[in-house]
Scaffold this active site. Structure first.
Site, PDB file in Angstrom:
ATOM      1  N   LYS A  34       5.795  39.537  -1.154  1.00 18.18           N
ATOM      2  CA  LYS A  34       4.412  39.355  -1.561  1.00 18.18           C
ATOM      3  C   LYS A  34       3.530  40.475  -1.006  1.00 18.18           C
ATOM      4  O   LYS A  34       4.002  41.352  -0.276  1.00 18.18           O
ATOM      5  CB  LYS A  34       3.920  37.974  -1.106  1.00 18.18           C
ATOM      6  CG  LYS A  34       4.704  36.825  -1.761  1.00 18.18           C
ATOM      7  CD  LYS A  34       4.315  35.480  -1.223  1.00 18.18           C
ATOM      8  CE  LYS A  34       2.934  35.058  -1.678  1.00 18.18           C
ATOM      9  NZ  LYS A  34       2.895  34.729  -3.126  1.00 18.18           N
ATOM     10  N   LYS A  77       2.783  25.244  -2.445  1.00 15.14           N
ATOM     11  CA  LYS A  77       1.476  24.679  -2.081  1.00 15.14           C
ATOM     12  C   LYS A  77       1.545  23.161  -2.191  1.00 15.14           C
ATOM     13  O   LYS A  77       1.004  22.545  -3.114  1.00 15.14           O
ATOM     14  CB  LYS A  77       0.384  25.259  -2.975  1.00 15.14           C
ATOM     15  CG  LYS A  77       0.203  26.760  -2.787  1.00 15.14           C
ATOM     16  CD  LYS A  77      -0.796  27.329  -3.768  1.00 15.14           C
ATOM     17  CE  LYS A  77      -0.924  28.841  -3.595  1.00 15.14           C
ATOM     18  NZ  LYS A  77      -1.860  29.449  -4.573  1.00 15.14           N
ATOM     19  N   ARG A  99       0.807  -1.211   0.000  1.00 14.65           N
ATOM     20  CA  ARG A  99       0.000   0.000   0.000  1.00 14.65           C
ATOM     21  C   ARG A  99       0.847   1.271   0.000  1.00 14.65           C
ATOM     22  O   ARG A  99       0.530   2.240  -0.706  1.00 14.65           O
ATOM     23  CB  ARG A  99      -0.926   0.003   1.222  1.00 14.65           C
ATOM     24  CG  ARG A  99      -1.974   1.100   1.231  1.00 14.65           C
ATOM     25  CD  ARG A  99      -3.021   0.856   0.167  1.00 14.65           C
ATOM     26  NE  ARG A  99      -2.760   1.602  -1.072  1.00 14.65           N
ATOM     27  CZ  ARG A  99      -3.243   1.246  -2.254  1.00 14.65           C
ATOM     28  NH1 ARG A  99      -4.001   0.182  -2.382  1.00 14.65           N
ATOM     29  NH2 ARG A  99      -2.982   1.966  -3.321  1.00 14.65           N
ATOM     30  N   ASP A 108       0.764  38.969 -10.460  1.00 15.35           N
ATOM     31  CA  ASP A 108      -0.208  38.125  -9.758  1.00 15.35           C
ATOM     32  C   ASP A 108      -1.643  38.433 -10.132  1.00 15.35           C
ATOM     33  O   ASP A 108      -2.076  39.587 -10.102  1.00 15.35           O
ATOM     34  CB  ASP A 108      -0.022  38.292  -8.245  1.00 15.35           C
ATOM     35  CG  ASP A 108      -0.893  37.335  -7.449  1.00 15.35           C
ATOM     36  OD1 ASP A 108      -0.886  36.136  -7.761  1.00 15.35           O
ATOM     37  OD2 ASP A 108      -1.567  37.802  -6.519  1.00 15.35           O
ATOM     38  N   GLU A 164       6.119  40.654  -5.913  1.00 19.95           N
ATOM     39  CA  GLU A 164       4.790  40.350  -6.439  1.00 19.95           C
ATOM     40  C   GLU A 164       4.038  41.660  -6.644  1.00 19.95           C
ATOM     41  O   GLU A 164       3.947  42.477  -5.732  1.00 19.95           O
ATOM     42  CB  GLU A 164       4.042  39.463  -5.445  1.00 19.95           C
ATOM     43  CG  GLU A 164       2.600  39.166  -5.835  1.00 19.95           C
ATOM     44  CD  GLU A 164       1.881  38.401  -4.738  1.00 19.95           C
ATOM     45  OE1 GLU A 164       1.994  37.164  -4.727  1.00 19.95           O
ATOM     46  OE2 GLU A 164       1.222  39.048  -3.892  1.00 19.95           O
TER      47      GLU A 164
END
Length: 294
Positions: A175, A143, A108, A226, A205
């Site tokens: 960011k 992510k 598995r 972005d 960004e």
């Protein structure tokens, strides 16, 4: 053994420990401990292979955890089958010859990992194929499933994509939250340029043309455009290139298979896609196990 190898070993060991592979209650009471078996891992759909090298590592780690000699093993695959290769439905990826109990205990976790990594690689290849010939490069993001980043990013490379930052220490990316908390584009960028370590490139960004102008004027060395439309991206690229700047330009946000080519044709160098790792469906693989007669 370098730190990346150690990290991968830890991930594989955790998978075996999580499944309590060395305490397989069903196998212990139903399978002769002396039985040897052959297991064939087969693709049940067209896909990109990723994670083949984990098979022998799982078996080695199992042997260490089991504290009992589990016998010799072989992992055999065709020379043309390796990570990054596109395979057809029905193709055999690998054959494992080992103690039957060990194969059953590891079945598995082997399939789980290869199906997940194959899914990331397969989805990445679809994105890469969509922008073929444009000159743009598909990037991943941070992510990723917690604890799986090294392997997820490896799978992206198997699919033909490239890696963005590995972690927060790997480069400077200013960011929108840094900008809002740090006093605006100009203030944050000036601080970053002054305090960065040697060799660090400052990427900023930007979400508007005003931020774009401020970042360019402030000395940004790379721009992440972005959540802009392809038309806005094309305009942003024109603005930057009109200044004579050749800094790397990256598009991100709202990019899917159906529109990625439009973004690539808008002139960016890179396109980052979070879906590569956070939304890739697992590929369908199977493991057929049979007893060896000799």
């Amino acid at each position: 053994m370098d730190w990346k190898t150690k990290r991968v070993e830890a991930i594989l060991e955790l998978a075996l420990l999580e499944d309590k592979a060395t305490s397989d209650a069903t196998t212990a009471i139903t399978i002769d401990p002396r039985l040897r078996a052959s297991a064939t891992v087969t693709a049940k759909q067209d896909c990109i292979v990723a994670g083949l090298g984990a098979i022998p590592r799982f078996l080695d780690i199992y042997a260490r955890l089991d504290k009992v000699a589990s016998g010799r093993y072989e992992v055999i695959s065709h020379p043309e089958i390796f990570d990054g290769v596109r395979v057809k439905k029905g193709q055999s990826l690998a054959v494992i010859r080992h103690n039957a109990r060990v194969i059953l205990a590891c079945e598995r976790v082997i399939l789980n990992l290869m199906q997940h990594l194959g899914g990331v690689a397969t989805l990445t290849r679809r994105y890469v194929d969509q922008i073929k010939g444009t000159g743009a490069t598909v990037l991943d993001t941070r992510k990723t499933v917690p604890g799986m980043r090294l392997l997820d990013k490896y799978a992206v490379r198997c699919g033909g994509g490239e890696n963005h930052r590995l972690d927060l220490s790997d480069g400077v990316l200013i960011k929108n939250n840094h900008i809002s908390l740090g006093g605006g584009v100009e203030a944050v960028l000036a601080r970053a340029l002054k305090k960065r370590k040697p060799g660090q490139v400052i990427q900023v960004e930007v979400r508007t043309f005003e931020e774009l102008d401020l970042a360019l004027a402030g000395g940004a060395e790379s721009l992440l455009l972005d959540n802009m439309t392809p038309a806005q991206i094309k305009k942003a690229v024109a603005i930057v290139r009109a200044t004579g700047s050749k800094i790397p330009l990256e598009a991100s946000g709202g990019i899917v298979l159906e529109n990625i080519r439009k973004y690539a044709l808008a002139g960016v160098d890179y396109i980052s896609v979070g879906a590569l790792t956070h939304s890739a469906p697992a590929v369908d693989l199977s493991m057929r196990i049979t007893a060896e007669t000799s």
